[in-house]
Design an enzyme around this catalytic site. Structure first.
Site, mmCIF file in Angstrom:
data_model
loop_
_atom_site.group_PDB
_atom_site.id
_atom_site.type_symbol
_atom_site.label_atom_id
_atom_site.label_comp_id
_atom_site.label_asym_id
_atom_site.label_seq_id
_atom_site.Cartn_x
_atom_site.Cartn_y
_atom_site.Cartn_z
ATOM 1 N N THR A 70 6.838 -11.432 3.741
ATOM 2 C CA THR A 70 8.121 -10.942 3.226
ATOM 3 C C THR A 70 9.209 -11.070 4.286
ATOM 4 O O THR A 70 10.328 -11.505 4.001
ATOM 5 C CB THR A 70 7.987 -9.485 2.762
ATOM 6 O OG1 THR A 70 7.108 -9.423 1.638
ATOM 7 C CG2 THR A 70 9.335 -8.902 2.365
ATOM 8 N N SER A 194 2.035 -16.428 4.264
ATOM 9 C CA SER A 194 1.504 -15.114 4.620
ATOM 10 C C SER A 194 -0.004 -15.195 4.773
ATOM 11 O O SER A 194 -0.713 -15.616 3.855
ATOM 12 C CB SER A 194 1.868 -14.090 3.540
ATOM 13 O OG SER A 194 1.523 -12.784 3.942
ATOM 14 N N CYS A 320 2.956 -1.574 -19.046
ATOM 15 C CA CYS A 320 2.239 -0.313 -19.153
ATOM 16 C C CYS A 320 1.302 -0.088 -17.971
ATOM 17 O O CYS A 320 0.492 0.833 -17.986
ATOM 18 C CB CYS A 320 1.476 -0.242 -20.471
ATOM 19 S SG CYS A 320 0.866 -1.791 -21.103
#
Length: 460
Positions: A70, A194, A320
């Site tokens: 990131t 990464s 959900c």
């Protein structure tokens, strides 16, 4: 327990573990110092950089190590934009980029820059012509992932890079998901990765910036990592990351063929074993170990919990399973079903027996979850005058609005409509997806006194 979430974090490779333990004894000193321990640490750091650069396909002095993937993305985007500020402040990203790229784009826009988001097809792939069409004189940077992290679709990086190169615009490629399988093809300008995605330790990212690319590191200056990644290098983790990338690359060809066979088994058999399932992502241009599917009438969080109890660790992009109650931005951009979404991402070494057991367990698990949702608390259904129905699903979450729609669609004649009232963001994606799967006509949406009304016309 079968771990099927390697796209989030791959298990630590044995070579990474060995290199990490060895370098804890040899690489603890400051590699910037000239005494013996420092020189030894510097040799380890230089060797790791050379090995990583060879795997990436760049020069060692073009590559720096960052504290995470990131951070590599954020530093790469900010540095490239700053380096080309005289050209302009226009940034191009795809709609299915990793959140780190999209967050960087949001920060750029909040600072006064402009952002164009390129859409994708139902397989999550961008059209190179769409990238070429939005390139402008003031475009400072374009970003494109090498492969999608949620559905595994590989992007046409080479063709997008050609368009960007012709326009004189650098292309930043987020290669986090694909770097363990091979180099990124094409004339890219910046690249990020990464280590925990390919079996290295967490906390190691990489940023490659080609020579000739205008780049201005942002934030306070630091003499380490060419000023592009300040702070003391985590040398043991860096050594382990480089060692593991070389190891997985040596195994990649054979392992890719094996995992492709296993994921193809899942892609083909899940729709046969479980009714009302949509397999998403490109059927051929995809990473070896990722397969994603969505199940109608299923609560994604409950399904994941039940699979976990059965011994399988998988992930989901369903609304959900999210605290935000909004579906994955990737599934939303694709326009596919989001409810009951399951991403299976197999790590290298996955046993065929585990995949077979997953296929044995899945049908019963989905059926049990559907049975639990088959008799929800009564949803108010009011017959309108004429061949129409109104289903009030306000306050009900995924997948209840779609379940209630399915229950009543047969109560209207062909040509009649069902108006579903919902305040769940997932309904905007799942109701049209249900219509496409069931051969019904999605008419559109319109404002309602509360929430939104979704109109469906019965065609069969």
């Amino acid at each position: 327990m079968a771990y099927f979430d390697a796209a989030s974090a791959a298990p630590l490779h044995p070579v990474a573990r060995q290199a990490l333990l060895a370098s804890l004894d040899e690489g603890w000193a400051d590699p910037a110092r000239l005494y013996r321990e420092g020189r030894r640490a510097r040799l380890l750091l230089d060797a790791a950089r050379e090995a990583m650069a060879e795997c990436v396909g760049c020069r060692p002095d073009e590559l720096v190590f960052t504290p995470s993937g990131t951070r590599a993305v954020h530093s790469g985007v900010a540095g490239a934009l700053a380096g080309r500020r005289r050209v302009g402040s226009h940034l191009i990203v795809s709609a299915v980029e990793h959140s780190s790229v999209l967050h960087a784009a949001e920060a750029h826009e909040a600072g006064g820059g402009s952002v164009t988001q390129v859409g994708v097809d139902r397989a999550a792939a961008v059209d190179p012509a769409a990238y070429a069409a939005v390139l402008r004189e003031d475009t400072a940077l374009a970003c494109l992932q090498s492969a999608n992290h949620e559905v595994g679709t590989e992007q046409p990086v080479s063709r997008v890079a050609e368009a960007c190169r012709a326009a004189g615009v650098p292309l930043l490629v987020d290669a986090a998901q694909s770097l363990g399988w091979g180099r990124v093809e094409g004339d890219w300008s910046l690249l990020t990765g990464s280590a925990h995605k390919w079996g290295g330790p967490a906390g190691v990212g990489l940023l490659a910036v080609r020579k000739g690319v205008r780049f201005a590191p942002q934030g306070p200056g630091d003499e380490r990592e060419s000023g592009r990644a300040p702070g003391f290098e985590n040398l043991p983790a860096i050594v382990a990351a480089a060692a593991s990338l070389r190891a997985v690359r040596a195994e990649a060809a054979a392992e890719a063929a094996r995992l492709r066979e296993l994921t193809e088994r899942i892609r083909s058999r899940v729709p046969e074993l479980v009714p009302d399932v949509e397999v998403v992502g490109d059927p051929s241009r995809r990473l070896p170990g990722i397969v994603t599917f969505s199940c109608l009438y299923v609560d994604g969080e409950t399904l994941l919990h039940e699979l976990d109890r059965a011994g399988f660790s998988v992930s989901s992009g369903s609304s959900c399973t999210s605290s935000t109650l909004t579906p994955s931005h990737v599934l939303k951009a694709m326009g596919v079903l989001s409810e009951g979404n399951v991403r299976v991402s197999l790590p290298p070494g996955t046993a065929a027996e585990d995949v077979e057991r997953f296929l044995e367990v899945l049908p019963g698990t989905v059926a049990a979850v559907r049975e639990k949702l088959g008799a929800p608390a009564a949803t108010e259904t009011v017959r309108a005058a004429g061949p129409d129905l109104v289903v009030d699903a306000l306050g009900r979450r995924c997948p209840i609005p779609v379940i209630e729609l399915a229950k009543v669609i047969g109560d209207v004649p062909v040509g009649g409509t069902v108006r579903v009232l919902s305040d769940d963001e997932a309904a905007r994606l799942d109701i049209p997806a249900w219509c496409e799967m069931r051969g019904q006509e999605y008419v559109g949406e319109e404002p309602a006194e509360r929430g939104t009304a979704y109109l469906v016309r019965r065609t069969s």
